[in-house]
Design a protein around this motif. Structure first.
Motif, mmCIF file in Angstrom:
data_model
loop_
_atom_site.group_PDB
_atom_site.id
_atom_site.type_symbol
_atom_site.label_atom_id
_atom_site.label_comp_id
_atom_site.label_asym_id
_atom_site.label_seq_id
_atom_site.Cartn_x
_atom_site.Cartn_y
_atom_site.Cartn_z
ATOM 1 N N ALA A 44 -21.541 39.957 34.671
ATOM 2 C CA ALA A 44 -22.959 39.683 34.455
ATOM 3 C C ALA A 44 -23.190 38.216 34.121
ATOM 4 O O ALA A 44 -22.364 37.568 33.476
ATOM 5 C CB ALA A 44 -23.499 40.559 33.335
ATOM 6 N N LEU A 45 -24.337 37.723 34.545
ATOM 7 C CA LEU A 45 -24.850 36.421 34.133
ATOM 8 C C LEU A 45 -26.123 36.692 33.350
ATOM 9 O O LEU A 45 -27.079 37.265 33.891
ATOM 10 C CB LEU A 45 -25.140 35.540 35.345
ATOM 11 C CG LEU A 45 -25.822 34.195 35.053
ATOM 12 C CD1 LEU A 45 -24.909 33.291 34.221
ATOM 13 C CD2 LEU A 45 -26.212 33.497 36.360
ATOM 14 N N LEU A 107 -21.966 27.671 37.777
ATOM 15 C CA LEU A 107 -21.939 29.129 37.789
ATOM 16 C C LEU A 107 -20.677 29.601 38.489
ATOM 17 O O LEU A 107 -20.293 29.061 39.525
ATOM 18 C CB LEU A 107 -23.168 29.667 38.526
ATOM 19 C CG LEU A 107 -24.534 29.231 37.969
ATOM 20 C CD1 LEU A 107 -25.655 29.769 38.846
ATOM 21 C CD2 LEU A 107 -24.712 29.686 36.528
ATOM 22 N N GLY A 109 -19.390 33.380 39.133
ATOM 23 C CA GLY A 109 -19.597 34.459 40.097
ATOM 24 C C GLY A 109 -18.281 34.942 40.691
ATOM 25 O O GLY A 109 -17.220 34.420 40.353
ATOM 26 N N TYR A 111 -21.354 37.522 40.748
ATOM 27 C CA TYR A 111 -21.999 38.368 39.751
ATOM 28 C C TYR A 111 -22.607 39.598 40.422
ATOM 29 O O TYR A 111 -23.232 39.488 41.477
ATOM 30 C CB TYR A 111 -23.111 37.601 39.035
ATOM 31 C CG TYR A 111 -22.621 36.391 38.271
ATOM 32 C CD1 TYR A 111 -21.879 36.536 37.111
ATOM 33 C CD2 TYR A 111 -22.916 35.099 38.713
ATOM 34 C CE1 TYR A 111 -21.433 35.425 36.403
ATOM 35 C CE2 TYR A 111 -22.484 33.987 38.006
ATOM 36 C CZ TYR A 111 -21.737 34.163 36.859
ATOM 37 O OH TYR A 111 -21.295 33.058 36.155
ATOM 38 N N ILE A 114 -27.517 40.126 37.130
ATOM 39 C CA ILE A 114 -28.208 38.995 36.523
ATOM 40 C C ILE A 114 -29.239 39.567 35.561
ATOM 41 O O ILE A 114 -29.948 40.522 35.896
ATOM 42 C CB ILE A 114 -28.923 38.112 37.572
ATOM 43 C CG1 ILE A 114 -27.979 37.735 38.723
ATOM 44 C CG2 ILE A 114 -29.521 36.886 36.914
ATOM 45 C CD1 ILE A 114 -26.802 36.877 38.318
ATOM 46 N N THR A 116 -32.465 38.472 33.068
ATOM 47 C CA THR A 116 -33.425 37.461 32.599
ATOM 48 C C THR A 116 -34.555 38.174 31.874
ATOM 49 O O THR A 116 -35.600 38.475 32.466
ATOM 50 C CB THR A 116 -33.971 36.614 33.763
ATOM 51 O OG1 THR A 116 -34.468 37.485 34.803
ATOM 52 C CG2 THR A 116 -32.891 35.716 34.344
ATOM 53 N N ILE A 135 -28.612 30.626 41.952
ATOM 54 C CA ILE A 135 -27.921 31.872 41.630
ATOM 55 C C ILE A 135 -27.613 32.693 42.879
ATOM 56 O O ILE A 135 -26.563 33.344 42.956
ATOM 57 C CB ILE A 135 -28.763 32.694 40.634
ATOM 58 C CG1 ILE A 135 -28.807 31.986 39.270
ATOM 59 C CG2 ILE A 135 -28.196 34.102 40.467
ATOM 60 C CD1 ILE A 135 -29.700 32.663 38.249
ATOM 61 N N LEU A 139 -24.243 35.789 44.103
ATOM 62 C CA LEU A 139 -24.474 37.219 43.983
ATOM 63 C C LEU A 139 -23.539 38.024 44.887
ATOM 64 O O LEU A 139 -23.361 37.701 46.067
ATOM 65 C CB LEU A 139 -25.921 37.558 44.339
ATOM 66 C CG LEU A 139 -27.005 36.987 43.418
ATOM 67 C CD1 LEU A 139 -28.386 37.344 43.955
ATOM 68 C CD2 LEU A 139 -26.835 37.493 42.003
ATOM 69 N N TRP A 145 -30.625 42.424 39.705
ATOM 70 C CA TRP A 145 -31.250 41.386 38.883
ATOM 71 C C TRP A 145 -32.300 42.089 38.031
ATOM 72 O O TRP A 145 -33.283 42.635 38.539
ATOM 73 C CB TRP A 145 -31.893 40.327 39.766
ATOM 74 C CG TRP A 145 -32.329 39.083 39.038
ATOM 75 C CD1 TRP A 145 -32.976 39.019 37.821
ATOM 76 C CD2 TRP A 145 -32.167 37.724 39.461
ATOM 77 N NE1 TRP A 145 -33.222 37.718 37.479
ATOM 78 C CE2 TRP A 145 -32.735 36.890 38.468
ATOM 79 C CE3 TRP A 145 -31.604 37.130 40.597
ATOM 80 C CZ2 TRP A 145 -32.756 35.505 38.571
ATOM 81 C CZ3 TRP A 145 -31.628 35.746 40.703
ATOM 82 C CH2 TRP A 145 -32.198 34.941 39.703
#
Length: 220
Positions: A44-45, A107, A109, A111, A114, A116, A135, A139, A145
């Motif tokens: 995960a980011l 970054l 990855g 990922y 994500i 936010t 980003i 992915l 996301w």
């Protein structure tokens, strides 16, 4: 997050209580609503999770997840790491924190998640588009996301929502130096990057929204 970078250190410790006083548990409910859908994610980011209440819960319930957490605030990251390590097994080895600007931080990855939560509303539209474009190449196929944000609904709640959002932006400008003053359009930017909204839920008569988007890369 803008060119004149805001400073969230001063509100790090009281942030949770400021949130509860103004909107109760509504923001927390948005953050956690889709948590059961994230328990098979591996990498995960997480951007701007504040004091880490969401990430700690995610790491605790998904013991296979590793996460990169990025925030400009050293105080927020300190609280985030402390909360994660207190709640999640082996969080110290599964979590990397980065005090950096998400618009420039390298970054890793790939990922498959994500996150936010109430972060994109700190960005101008050009900065949001820049972030999404940075980003997108990291992915994994079918990556999710998760977005939680404020929203201006149509109908009778439109004016109250505008007043609330303007008031919150003003408060954050005074407390942190945040210069953003308008909600950006994250949906268009995510769609243009190859993501499709697969689920959404509104709270407070549409003033809050939490959404799940899925990355579906175009086939040659």
């Amino acid at each position: 997050m803008t060119t004149a970078q805001p400073n969230f250190d001063l509100i790090a410790r009281p942030y949770r209580w400021l949130e509860y006083i103004t909107l109760g548990r509504a923001l927390e409910d948005c953050r956690l609503h889709y948590l059961p859908s994230l328990l098979k994610r591996k990498q995960a980011l997480v951007l701007g999770d504040g004091d880490g209440r969401f990430l700690a819960q995610l790491l605790a319930e998904n013991p296979h997840l590793r996460a990169d957490a990025i925030d400009t605030s050293a105080a927020m990251l300190l609280l985030l790491r402390k909360r994660c390590e207190g709640l999640a097994p082996n969080a110290s080895t599964r979590l990397k924190t980065h005090q950096a600007n998400a618009l420039t931080c390298p970054l890793d990855g790939p990922y498959d998640l994500i996150v936010t939560h109430f972060f994109l509303d700190c960005l101008t539209q050009p900065d949001l588009e820049n972030l999404v474009n940075r980003i997108a190449p990291t992915l994994a196929p079918k990556a999710l996301w998760l977005v939680s944000d404020f929203h201006i609904p149509s109908g009778p709640m439109r004016l109250p929502a505008k007043v609330l959002v303007r008031t919150l932006y003003l408060a954050f400008r005074i407390l942190t130096g945040l210069r953003t003053a308008r909600l950006p359009d994250h949906a268009t930017s995510l769609q243009q990057a190859g993501l499709t909204r697969i689920a959404h839920r509104h709270r407070l008569a549409g003033i809050l929204v939490t959404e799940l988007w899925q990355f579906n890369p175009a086939t040659p």
